[in-house]
Design an enzyme around this catalytic site. Structure first.
Site, PDB file in Angstrom:
ATOM      1  N   GLU A   1      94.099  45.284  42.367  1.00  0.00           N
ATOM      2  CA  GLU A   1      95.277  44.751  43.040  1.00  0.00           C
ATOM      3  C   GLU A   1      94.746  43.912  44.180  1.00  0.00           C
ATOM      4  O   GLU A   1      94.050  44.416  45.055  1.00  0.00           O
ATOM      5  CB  GLU A   1      96.119  45.924  43.544  1.00  0.00           C
TER       6      GLU A   1
ATOM      7  N   CYS B   1     100.163  44.899  51.222  1.00  0.00           N
ATOM      8  CA  CYS B   1     100.097  44.011  50.053  1.00  0.00           C
ATOM      9  C   CYS B   1     101.455  43.347  49.854  1.00  0.00           C
ATOM     10  O   CYS B   1     101.541  42.303  49.221  1.00  0.00           O
ATOM     11  CB  CYS B   1      99.752  44.789  48.796  1.00  0.00           C
TER      12      CYS B   1
END
Lengths: 525, 525
Positions: free
Chosen positions: B265, B302
């Protein structure tokens, strides 16, 4: 329908400009009319842009619309009638009964995927209702479903001119998932490819779908296929073929600005373990069954039993005698292409010339073209482990028996194996304890484990896994045969507090698709 | 429990030899005792071989055993008490309340995965019963289940020292799937890592599991992580961090003799679309909510809303005024590490120095170390599309507003975006038609679509997708948060005619696990 030697880009039929590509009847080495020609990068671009244009609408077609389209594909293939059967026989050298069976399988898997689309389990729909009063923070309304990845490039395989080619498993599963498909036809059966391609093209039109849902390209070399995998509109790849070919596509896909998944089914020698009690009780029958599996389709299956492990001793000697004798009585069979025939002969010659290997038996020879002369060879476990070349796939009716000192050796040699599509055990009840030691190793090595059968003959059903650890496939997490193949072409999307008016049907409160959903962790329908 | 500066290799505690590694309190720039040191390739090898030894037994533990182990991990983390909280606060600069909340989330996700293991849906158990009388050929008994992939390497993330670190989401989902885990600790919070590692080590021992189920390694540079990903016993990788770091691991994994999946990720700027009717009705409230999300945790998420699209005009001018004014009143927040602080300042300086960008507002400054001074900037849609650097992630409380001529522009600029973890819409009923045009584009760009909320605050539940197309993640087919994350660490295996005595529990006729199974295409329990 007539074969015109044309590619199909959406609703158009287009003559290729890079050629020539011409099918050869491997039984006679005669060239078959017409002459085809391959596409250009511009053709790849046209097909890919059309597929992208079709994607947004196609992926959101109602399940019933997509299911009927898959069934219309099956019907249109059936309607091709004898012309398809005759052309596929001529281009592949496979017997008519086999091609007829393969057509049935091809239509059957299209219809199976229609059922999968209607059932909707593959959407993995989930709903976690809002908890506005939760402390310390409320929970939003969260819902999830799978959506289609995008246009998929499919490479037709040589050894299944129908079931793993233009309208084969990869195409059926991708179309079912909601992905437009661009097929790169295999140059060994261009006429079969065009016929089937036109059937799908007709189904697209009859169902009122966007023309970009399906295209069919030809390519003489690797250029068309490589351009297809590199094209930014392509979002996944399905491939069945050689390890070198699959690896090349995986590398192209990994080095794109946006890498994409490649499902390449590449290489497997499908070990068979002959357990001692089974050999004692019914060694002759096992030998007969084994040879039958080895000879089927001239051994041109991904699941051909190319490797046999057995415990040395009288039972194995007897097995080799029976299997060898049966093999030596068999005539030849026509292989798919001169190239495959040459590669088979090279592989067998290497075994013949290997000092660690002894020939048990060869089938009968022939002076006809492209004939597979079966071969059975034997080596020891230590030699097998010492010589990596003995693990290489020989595509055709050749198998290598590896003799072990005891059944305890099986797990050790199994640890040494690369990833496989299948592993087979011939076993009786007295072998169960030995099997318990071996099974955990085989589970990490193969996608399918069989008992008292042979790996050829892959059932198209919900439970099938035609896949396995590398290099059997490039992605062990999936299957290319059976209904679970649809899982390769989807990805999950979560919706947080989306108004009902904007919600996809799969996730609406009223469940208009009547699908299974996980609501707050519980199954509901 | 005391922090000794040791790695954990199975049941042992081992002093590293490559160092030093020392945590820094980013709020003061003071070094924190003790000094840690990184492992060697030999340490990687020891942990990986132990993990492999543990694998065969651990993956076949009864669901209840594995569920209790996950719960024991949660309990052992809780038992660390205030020492863990204080150390994590000191190493991360994050407020105590945030760390306490993160501990709750960490334990909560371990317990959620215990429920997932008990429920057994992730096994996707399927049974196609034999049809001995089927014509022309009988059908064998075919059954399928998912099994664990093998030992998993997990890389701790800097921004979630608990919830995405040693016992974070990747570890919990891999352990739930039946995979042993080797964590490469993030060097920014080694003390927190050791404490949590010892808690898991204790849970392994208390539950009587093989010691190789869990190991914890440190590494000063990239060597330990690279050796881990390259090790033949490792079968999958979980990573959260930078695009460069993730890409490096993906490349190592792809070039192994046996390539393995990497779930990295990496990068997301999380576009927010402000629809006109919503802006007209409640622009001030939207501005306040947006600034709250942007400032949360110094923007070190994120899912930080780093990009805002809006239609030029009075409503947007007012939005910029309200958001800018609120931002300018805010004080600084401590960032996680000096390195992250430096990178943030470089990113903001680049925006400040870009002639296509205008500064709307900055937060207040500070003379304390490693402080994040928030920033809000504005550019036009044409400039945004023309200048690729404006799509780069600035990790911290910085956001760029992109002005569009009309709401019809939204789909065009959205097409231009790279893959994202999230996409957000602020909309009212009058915006639904415009949203219908935009949503299909956003679905192909993001893993999660939110309405009338903000992307920060990721719920751990069944429906969550924390993932998305490249470069948000290296594999859009999965999520790293929520119960579906278990699907990353499994692969299907098919059993053909396996005797009941050898059948895994999940597939036995009697269904002893009482799990949902697809029998002949129908759900049964």
């Amino acid at each position: 329908m007539t074969i015109l030697g044309e590619m199909l880009i959406g609703a158009r039929a287009v003559k290729g400009t890079n050629g020539p590509i011409q099918a050869i009847n491997p039984a006679t080495n005669e060239a078959l009319e017409p002459v085809f020609a391959g596409g250009t990068e511009a053709d790849v671009g046209s097909a890919a842009e059309l597929a992208w244009k079709a994607f947004a609408g196609y992926r959101e077609t109602a399940p019933e619309v997509r299911a009927r389209f898959l069934e219309a594909c099956a019907d249109a293939i059936q309607a091709l009638g004898d012309e398809l059967i005759e052309r596929a026989v001529a281009e592949s050298g496979l017997p008519r009964a086999r091609i007829e069976g393969e057509r049935g399988r091809t239509m059957g898997q299209l219809r199976l995927f229609a059922q999968v689309v209607r059932a909707g389990n593959y959407l993995d729909a989930r709903i976690d209702p809002a908890m506005p009063d939760r402390q310390p923070v409320p929970r939003a309304d969260l819902r999830m479903r799978n959506i289609a990845l995008g246009p998929v490039a499919v490479f037709g395989a040589s050894n299944f001119p129908l079931a793993f080619s233009v309208a084969g498993g990869d195409t059926a599963s991708a179309l079912a998932a909601g992905c437009p498909v661009i097929v790169k036809a295999h140059s060994a059966h261009p006429g079969t490819s065009e016929l089937v391609g036109r059937a799908i093209q007709k189904a697209v039109a009859d169902c009122g779908l966007h023309e970009g849902v399906f295209s069919l390209l030809f390519g003489a070399g690797n250029g068309v296929g490589q351009a297809l995998v590199a094209h930014p509109r392509i979002k996944a790849v399905g491939f069945t073929g050689s390890r070198a070919g699959g690896t090349a596509l995986v590398n192209i896909a990994a080095n794109r600005p946006e890498p994409i998944p490649v499902y390449a089914e590449m290489s497997s020698i499908n070990p068979v373990f002959l357990m001692p009690e089974a050999m004692k009780a019914r060694g002759d029958a096992i030998a007969e069954g084994f040879v039958g599996s080895l000879l089927m389709g001239a051994g041109q299956f991904c699941t051909n039993p190319g490797l046999v492990f057995a415990v040395e001793g009288d039972d194995l000697d007897r097995f080799l005698e029976v299997a060898g004798s049966k093999l030596s009585e068999t005539g030849t069979q026509t292989m798919l292409t001169p190239g495959i025939h040459d590669a088979y002969n090279r592989g067998v010659d290497q075994l013949e010339g290997n000092s660690r290997v002894r020939e048990v038996s060869r089938g009968q020879g022939s002076d006809q073209p492209n004939q597979c002369q079966a071969g059975l060879f034997v080596t020891t476990a230590d030699d097998f482990i010492a010589d990596e070349s003995l693990s290489a796939e020989v595509f055709g009716s050749s198998s290598l028996v590896v003799t072990c000192k005891s059944v305890d050796d099986f797990a050790r040699v199994a640890e040494h194996l690369e990833g496989q599509l299948t592993a087979t055990l011939q076993l009786d009840e007295g072998d169960h304890q030995a099997a318990r030691n071996l099974l955990p190793v085989l589970e990490t090595k193969a996608g399918r484990i069989l008992c008292n059968g042979y790996p050829t003959g892959v059932e198209v059903c919900h439970s099938m896994v035609h896949g396995g650890p590398y290099p059997a496939t490039s992605d062990s997490r999936t299957t290319s045969v059976g209904s679970a193949a649809i899982l390769r072409f989807i990805r999950p999307v979560c919706y947080q507090d989306l108004p009902q008016a904007l919600m996809p049907d799969a996730l609406k409160d009223a469940n208009p698709l009547s699908i299974r959903r996980l609501v707050d962790g519980q199954d509901q329908r």
